[in-house]
Design a protein around this motif. Structure first.
Motif, PDB file in Angstrom:
ATOM      1  N   PRO A 261       2.112  -5.701 -39.056  1.00 12.48           N
ATOM      2  CA  PRO A 261       2.329  -4.416 -39.750  1.00 12.48           C
ATOM      3  C   PRO A 261       3.687  -3.805 -39.461  1.00 12.48           C
ATOM      4  O   PRO A 261       4.277  -3.153 -40.325  1.00 12.48           O
ATOM      5  CB  PRO A 261       1.197  -3.535 -39.202  1.00 12.48           C
ATOM      6  N   ALA A 262       4.200  -4.010 -38.254  1.00  9.63           N
ATOM      7  CA  ALA A 262       5.512  -3.456 -37.916  1.00  9.63           C
ATOM      8  C   ALA A 262       6.602  -4.090 -38.769  1.00  9.63           C
ATOM      9  O   ALA A 262       7.546  -3.411 -39.211  1.00  9.63           O
ATOM     10  CB  ALA A 262       5.811  -3.685 -36.431  1.00  9.63           C
TER      11      ALA A 262
ATOM     12  N   ARG B 123       6.126  -5.300 -41.748  1.00  9.17           N
ATOM     13  CA  ARG B 123       5.932  -4.754 -43.095  1.00  9.17           C
ATOM     14  C   ARG B 123       6.619  -3.405 -43.234  1.00  9.17           C
ATOM     15  O   ARG B 123       7.276  -3.126 -44.233  1.00  9.17           O
ATOM     16  CB  ARG B 123       4.440  -4.643 -43.389  1.00  9.17           C
ATOM     17  N   ASP B 124       6.490  -2.582 -42.229  1.00  5.29           N
ATOM     18  CA  ASP B 124       7.127  -1.272 -42.273  1.00  5.29           C
ATOM     19  C   ASP B 124       8.649  -1.395 -42.217  1.00  5.29           C
ATOM     20  O   ASP B 124       9.378  -0.648 -42.884  1.00  5.29           O
ATOM     21  CB  ASP B 124       6.634  -0.410 -41.105  1.00  5.29           C
ATOM     22  N   ALA B 125       9.129  -2.360 -41.427  1.00  6.17           N
ATOM     23  CA  ALA B 125      10.578  -2.504 -41.257  1.00  6.17           C
ATOM     24  C   ALA B 125      11.254  -2.948 -42.546  1.00  6.17           C
ATOM     25  O   ALA B 125      12.291  -2.404 -42.938  1.00  6.17           O
ATOM     26  CB  ALA B 125      10.881  -3.509 -40.142  1.00  6.17           C
TER      27      ALA B 125
ATOM     28  N   ALA C 122      10.203  -2.579 -45.508  1.00  4.46           N
ATOM     29  CA  ALA C 122      10.033  -1.607 -46.590  1.00  4.46           C
ATOM     30  C   ALA C 122      11.251  -0.704 -46.699  1.00  4.46           C
ATOM     31  O   ALA C 122      11.469  -0.076 -47.744  1.00  4.46           O
ATOM     32  CB  ALA C 122       8.774  -0.777 -46.365  1.00  4.46           C
ATOM     33  N   ASP C 123      12.054  -0.633 -45.641  1.00 10.56           N
ATOM     34  CA  ASP C 123      13.279   0.157 -45.655  1.00 10.56           C
ATOM     35  C   ASP C 123      14.259  -0.472 -46.639  1.00 10.56           C
ATOM     36  O   ASP C 123      14.618  -1.650 -46.500  1.00 10.56           O
ATOM     37  CB  ASP C 123      13.881   0.172 -44.252  1.00 10.56           C
TER      38      ASP C 123
ATOM     39  N   GLU D  18      14.471   3.403 -53.567  1.00 12.06           N
ATOM     40  CA  GLU D  18      13.131   2.897 -53.287  1.00 12.06           C
ATOM     41  C   GLU D  18      12.713   1.884 -54.343  1.00 12.06           C
ATOM     42  O   GLU D  18      13.087   1.992 -55.516  1.00 12.06           O
ATOM     43  CB  GLU D  18      12.132   4.059 -53.235  1.00 12.06           C
TER      44      GLU D  18
END
Length: 566
Positions: A353-354, A356-358, A360-361, A377
């Motif tokens: 998940p980390a 995935r979040d990274a 997404a930037d 975005e």
């Protein structure tokens, strides 16, 4: 083979189908024989999928035994009395289940094995050389081994790659894969005078490819797990072109250490992000130019935006602001490589998940991230572009391409503009029905994304796109793409860059882009410093000129200013 497919074929499918046949088979001996014949035919893939007759026999027996057991058990459960009583259940279990099933599986295996032998090209031995015994091919060892075209009398036809001097201009790694073969053919025709070696895991396939091309190229059998061999290969060439994507990281690392240029086709944000983290500082120190995404992902996006910034700078019109790439037309196919890449990306994001979040930037790949605006975005729904006034659907490759373009902006001295913003979309025209068309396109792309990334859809997609498969030669010839990159500068000037080609974008055009990128890295007088770069930062106008010479349409035009811009 996928675990879910195994469970279905060996257990769930036979039981369900056998139960259905059992309910409808009747009670006579003839009906049971017919039901078992149907169940036997239903499991023919077991014979076709195994490479040995013993495997086909065992798997066929297990599968069809379950079929027959389900047939008999269901019928006995559904009927308290039978008009024609069953013989001994054990006999039926063996005769109706195993015997015909095993015979069928082995027969199908025999036919399939013959087909495989005829389908695979026979690897021809290398040309005879002085001092070598006829009928003997150079050995494949744990080291990278080069099969030379000619050697001095008494010398061995196979020798390590390591040398005190460069042997090659370009080494094409993954040459026997689908895109690798296309790239090898392009290099053979476009650069007949260049010293190009063909590399991969299988020496026989490499030799067969060389014979098919009709060129005198050295071939290199390489195991990427052998660190010493990979380092030796990196020291032997000016540039490496890789078609194996994220699997080529050991080779990219070796090139970074040895100061050797490297180009690949990777369009996965996690892989490129990892490459930046692990290789960039090393490549800066050695001068190696490590360049990912040298295909349809993301050269059109990257060089199109680069040319806009370059033209605006030349016209003294300030920096770029709102910039949008529109995929105006597209015709092409898919291959097993697309499927593998998308499944790997989906699995990596699900497991971390980390990560995935990274990623997404929007600035995940940039050297110097900026504050993100809503324009940056990733579009998730149909949107109306305020720069062109057109309805657009989200582009399937947009999330990666946009991040790579922002890396180019961050690596370019002065950048593309203080207020540079970038996004991509698929054009659907300007008619009154443009909005519903965009919605339909978005729905189709969502379905495609599901099929390419879903674990539940993978068994079906693997059958549709088996390893090594890709679009036909006809589809590659008839394919095409056209992208238009629109921008407004800080002074209000508007420009459009066009990048187009009459070739399948993901294969015929991509093989040309990769081949020309490798030749540029190897032979052009480039001024970019080392590091994990982008195609535009590393090669710039050299690559633009090369692709134009190969028939690509690449241009920049200044648009007339609208009343709103005055």
């Amino acid at each position: 083979m996928c675990r879910a497919r195994k469970v279905w074929e060996l257990l769930v499918g036979p039981v369900l189908a056998g139960a259905l046949v059992g309910l409808t088979a009747g009670v006579s001996t003839t009906a049971y024989v017919f039901a078992t014949a149907v169940s036997t035919l239903g499991g023919l893939p077991a014979g076709a999928q195994h490479r040995t007759w013993s495997g086909a026999l065992a798997r066929g027996g297990v599968t069809r035994t379950l079929w027959a057991s389900a047939v008999i058990g269901t019928h006995l459960t559904a009927n308290d009395t039978a008009i024609a009583p069953l013989p001994d259940p054990v006999t039926w279990y063996l005769v109706l289940g195993s015997v015909p099933a095993c015979i069928t599986a082995v027969a199908v295996w025999f036919v399939a094995a013959r087909g495989r032998r005829h389908a695979q090209p026979r690897a021809l031995p290398p040309p005879p050389v002085a001092g070598a015994r006829l009928g003997h091919s150079p050995p494949v060892t744990g080291k990278a081994v080069i099969v030379n075209e000619s050697v001095l009398p008494g010398a061995s036809p196979a020798e390590p790659v390591a040398s005190s001097r460069l042997r090659h201009d370009v080494v094409l790694h993954g040459a026997t894969g689908f895109v690798g073969r296309l790239t090898a053919k392009h290099l053979a025709s476009a650069a007949p005078g260049a010293d190009i070696a063909l590399a991969g895991r299988d020496e026989d396939k490499l030799l067969a490819l060389r014979d098919e091309l009709g060129v005198r190229r050295p071939v290199i059998a390489l195991d990427l797990g052998d660190g010493d061999a990979v380092e030796e290969l990196a020291t032997s060439t000016r540039a490496v072109a890789s078609t194996v994507g994220r699997h080529g990281l050991p080779l990219a690392l070796a090139c970074a250490r040895q100061g050797t240029s490297y180009a690949d086709l990777s369009g996965e944000v996690p892989f490129v992000r990892r490459s930046i983290a692990e290789l960039h500082d090393i490549a800066v120190e050695t001068g190696a130019r490590i360049v990912h995404a040298c295909g349809f992902e993301a050269i059109p996006s990257d060089i199109g935006t680069f040319l806009l910034a370059d033209r605006a700078r030349a016209d003294d019109e300030g920096g770029l602001t709102d910039t949008v790439l529109i995929l105006e037309s597209f015709k092409g196919g898919m291959s097993a490589g697309n499927l593998d890449s998308n499944h790997a990306l989906a699995a990596a994001l699900e497991a971390d998940p980390a990560l995935r979040d990274a990623i997404a930037d929007p600035w995940a790949l940039a050297a110097t991230p900026r504050k993100t605006s809503t324009w940056d975005e990733d579009p998730r729904a149909v949107f109306k572009d305020r720069l062109t006034g057109r309805w657009l659907a989200p582009a399937l490759g947009g999330p990666f391409n946009s991040r790579l373009v922002r890396r180019s902006d961050s690596l370019t001295p002065g950048g593309y503009g203080e207020h540079f913003r970038y996004r991509e979309g698929m054009g659907v025209g300007t008619s009154p029905v443009a909005y519903p068309k965009a919605v339909l396109v978005k729905s189709g792309l969502s379905l495609m994304k599901f099929l390419l990334t879903s674990r539940s859809a993978r068994p079906v997609m693997t059958r549709i796109l088996p390893p090594g498969s890709g679009p036909s030669e006809e589809l590659q010839r008839n394919g095409h793409f056209r992208v238009a990159v629109h921008t407004r500068t800080s002074t209000g000037a508007r420009y459009t860059a066009t990048v187009a080609a009459k070739a399948d974008p993901g294969y015929a055009a991509t093989s040309t882009m990769l081949g020309q990128s490798a030749l540029s890295l190897a032979t052009d007088r480039l001024t970019a410093r080392g590091g994990v770069l982008t195609p535009s930062v590393a090669m710039g106008h050299h690559l633009v000129n090369r692709l134009s010479a190969q028939g690509f349409e690449i241009s920049v035009e200044r648009e007339r200013a609208d009343a709103d811009d005055l």
